[in-house]
Design a protein around this motif. Structure first.
Motif, short mmCIF file in Angstrom:
data_model
loop_
_atom_site.label_atom_id
_atom_site.label_comp_id
_atom_site.label_asym_id
_atom_site.label_seq_id
_atom_site.Cartn_x
_atom_site.Cartn_y
_atom_site.Cartn_z
N LEU A 64 -1.87 30.41 4.42
CA LEU A 64 -1.74 31.14 3.16
C LEU A 64 -3.13 31.29 2.54
CD1 LEU A 64 1.17 31.76 2.69
CD2 LEU A 64 1.37 29.63 1.37
N LEU A 100 -1.07 34.99 -1.08
CA LEU A 100 -0.32 34.43 -2.20
C LEU A 100 -1.04 34.81 -3.49
CD1 LEU A 100 2.15 32.49 -2.47
CD2 LEU A 100 0.49 30.66 -2.78
N LEU A 101 -0.28 35.29 -4.47
CA LEU A 101 -0.87 35.75 -5.73
C LEU A 101 -0.76 34.71 -6.83
CD1 LEU A 101 -1.68 38.53 -5.00
CD2 LEU A 101 0.40 39.41 -6.08
N TYR A 102 -1.73 34.70 -7.71
CA TYR A 102 -1.60 33.90 -8.92
C TYR A 102 -2.34 34.60 -10.04
CZ TYR A 102 -6.36 32.29 -7.89
OH TYR A 102 -7.70 32.25 -7.63
N ALA A 112 -7.11 25.08 -13.10
CA ALA A 112 -5.85 24.34 -13.21
C ALA A 112 -4.85 24.87 -12.18
CB ALA A 112 -5.29 24.47 -14.62
N THR A 113 -4.89 26.17 -11.99
CA THR A 113 -3.99 26.77 -11.00
C THR A 113 -4.38 26.37 -9.59
OG1 THR A 113 -3.70 28.64 -12.50
CG2 THR A 113 -2.94 28.93 -10.25
N GLU A 115 -5.43 23.51 -8.72
CA GLU A 115 -4.83 22.18 -8.53
C GLU A 115 -3.34 22.31 -8.23
OE1 GLU A 115 -6.97 19.79 -12.06
OE2 GLU A 115 -6.55 18.73 -10.19
N ASP A 116 -2.68 23.10 -9.03
CA ASP A 116 -1.25 23.34 -8.83
C ASP A 116 -0.97 23.82 -7.42
OD1 ASP A 116 -0.09 22.67 -11.20
OD2 ASP A 116 0.83 24.63 -11.50
N LEU A 117 -1.66 24.88 -7.08
CA LEU A 117 -1.45 25.52 -5.79
C LEU A 117 -1.76 24.58 -4.63
CD1 LEU A 117 -0.36 28.19 -6.33
CD2 LEU A 117 -2.65 29.15 -6.35
N GLY A 119 -1.73 21.40 -4.60
CA GLY A 119 -0.77 20.32 -4.53
C GLY A 119 0.56 20.79 -3.97
N ALA A 120 0.98 22.01 -4.32
CA ALA A 120 2.32 22.46 -3.95
C ALA A 120 2.34 23.29 -2.66
CB ALA A 120 2.92 23.25 -5.10
N TYR A 121 1.66 24.42 -2.67
CA TYR A 121 1.75 25.33 -1.52
C TYR A 121 0.63 25.12 -0.49
CZ TYR A 121 5.32 27.78 -4.16
OH TYR A 121 6.46 28.09 -4.85
N GLU A 122 -0.38 24.38 -0.91
CA GLU A 122 -1.49 24.09 0.00
C GLU A 122 -2.07 25.31 0.70
OE1 GLU A 122 -0.80 19.77 1.61
OE2 GLU A 122 0.82 21.04 2.33
#
Lengths: 342, 342
Positions: A64, A100-102, A112-113, A115-117, A119-122
């Motif tokens: 991704l 993958l979009l953010y 911050a995003t 970190e989120d990404l 951690g979750a979707y790697e």
DNA sequence: ATGAAAGCGCTAACAA
DNA sequence: TTGTTAGCGCTTTCAT
């Protein structure tokens, strides 16, 4: 729901073990020709697809690529990102990656995003756009060791080679535009730009100034700086033309400013100029070749966005594949799309 | 790389079992208040994030929404998708979903991509744009039982309620535009549209025709159809104005055609009209409120794309959460953005 | 060249 | 209310 086909199904039908199927898919050269063919046949027959989630758990690779989609600020330049995104999605797919979009409102929330990404979707890597001086996003990713490419060179001084990047040579573009105008007989060519400090804007101004100087024309006083809106461009163009009656052409840092310049150049208040040089109406050249340029007949510099996107994917893929230490950046040249305005 | 924090780490630090941590995250009400707080503290402290791949293996849910990004055809309308995409990414994130991009050249390849995606990344749902008559994509997804929403109503006849959809009421938009022109004193109001057969185009034409008829004006002969390009719009407008000298205003199916109409209306060849009705220059209204409209001062109909995107996410999320049988579609009204052109 | 075993991080089911 | 067990589908050892 699609009936889930797993590697076990393929193995059973092909009469081999699950591991052999995996080998066929990931290490084909280690499998006997005949076995491989049989397995691949079954794969096609059953419509088997490797499940990413399971593969990711084992390999730690998500395949991704994440990229931010901006809220379109002025809007006029939004289509640049749009076309880049399409190219990226296309190129990524060819290399076995998905996009993958953010979203994020600023550098802080973007980090911050991250970190989120992560951690979750790697996501395996990021593509950063709109790079600027002292970009904290690049530093953060560098610090974490997360692979990324920037579309836009690192404008900070020394950090040159710390990460792969792709960019379009803005100075080369405005230089070509200026040369085009010189060839058409213009000499006092003005520039409508952004305030000093933005790498992109300064770079584009530099190409114009350099080319003018090379032609023996002093660029001093021929440049105006303003924020990126049509109305601002019109005002700046008016100011420039009023203060220097010899100006017959404008190179602009963006299509927004160029459209403003076009308004000014075509306005009745400046009609007298047609008398002075009836053979030479005020010419205007923009930057980015947005749909607006096409719609209003504005000559503009077109960025090779498809190539840029492909280069980003290629650099990122290489960084992810091998243990490539550092990679040569890619600098692409924009091309001049000539229309009525110049 | 970020140091991976797993549920086991949280459990250990918080002094509970892994399952309790999972409960705190997924079924908070089943955990004792104090335990929950302690666990959440540790989660924050360690910066723990649920790993999607692992969760997906267990639950079969990827929390991914897939959408296609088009190659921008004419380009002028590309910014619509751009803004919609941004809204979608934003809304999706608020509901705990991420947006995955893909490309496709036509329905056939798009369906092939569905298979790929569903086999590999297992997106929970799709958002389809650019729906048309007999859309095979919808049928395919329906057949597989894959959840999806369309941005664009199902133009086929009876299939009305077979899947959730969101759309913008084009007829209401052109009706409002026509009413605006009637109020301004225009009566013979023309329409520049696309050839019959596209749901979107026919719908928009209908709003104009209906409103004109309601005002006691016969719309016959006041409409022209052409493909969606600036030059085509200009030619069509010229043809219409030539054939009916009474025409003083144009409602257009797109900004592309409207820009063409504007060119025709402002061209020297039609200057005589200013003498006929000097108080009433030919007015033009476009559709989509693209950056082009803003740049050239074109009055246009703006689609509430942010809301549309939010509605798509909301419908899809509801379809994914519960066992919602069927859901009421969402039809939003565009708003008229008045500029110089009308 | 092929097969068996183990485990990635998580949660549904069950047990305590 | 909390803990234990098992297994999602895959690939990386290691053994055959």
């Amino acid at each position: 729901m699609a009936d889930k086909v797993t590697i076990a199904d393929v193995a059973r039908v092909a009469g081999v073990s699950r591991q052999t199927v995996s080998n066929v898919l990931n290490t084909p050269d280690v499998v006997r020709e005949e076995t491989r063919r049989r397995v691949l046949d079954v794969v096609g027959e059953l419509g088997y697809r490797v499940n990413q989630a399971a593969r990711q758990m084992r390999t730690g690779r998500s395949r991704l690529i994440a990229i931010r989609i901006d809220p379109d600020r002025d809007g006029i330049n939004g289509s640049v990102l749009d076309r880049f995104l399409h190219g990226l999605t296309d190129s990524a797919a060819r290399s076995g990656y998905r996009v993958l979009l953010y979203t994020a409102d600023d550098d802080r929330t973007e980090i911050a995003t991250f970190e989120d990404l992560l951690g979750a979707y790697e996501p395996d890597g990021f593509v950063l756009t709109g790079t600027h001086h002292q970009d904290p996003r690049a530093s953060w990713l560098l610090g974490k060791g997360v692979p990324f490419v920037t579309f836009g060179r690192p404008w900070g001084e020394e950090s040159e080679a710390r990460h792969p990047w792709v960019d379009v040579d803005g100075a080369a573009g405005t230089a070509a535009a200026t040369r085009h105008l010189l060839d058409a007989g213009h000499s006092r060519i003005g520039f409508l730009g952004w305030p000093t400090g933005s790498g992109v804007g300064d770079d584009r101004r530099e190409g114009w100034a350099r080319t003018l100087a090379e032609a023996g024309i002093d660029p001093s006083g021929l440049s105006r700086a303003t924020s990126d809106a049509v109305a601002d461009g019109e005002a700046a163009a008016r100011d420039l033309i009023d203060s220097d009656p010899g100006v017959t052409a404008l190179v602009c840092v963006s299509d927004s400013l160029a459209v403003g310049g076009l308004h000014a150049a075509r306005s009745p208040g400046l009609a007298w100029r047609v008398d002075t040089r009836p053979d030479l109406p005020i010419a205007v050249i923009g930057f980015d070749d947005t749909p607006v340029a096409k719609a209003v007949g504005l000559t503009s510099l077109s960025q090779p966005l498809k190539e840029a996107a492909a280069s980003c994917v290629s650099l990122l893929a290489r960084a992810l594949d091998g243990t490539q230490t550092s990679q040569a950046p890619v600098l692409l040249e924009p091309s001049l799309v000539v229309r009525q305005s110049a």
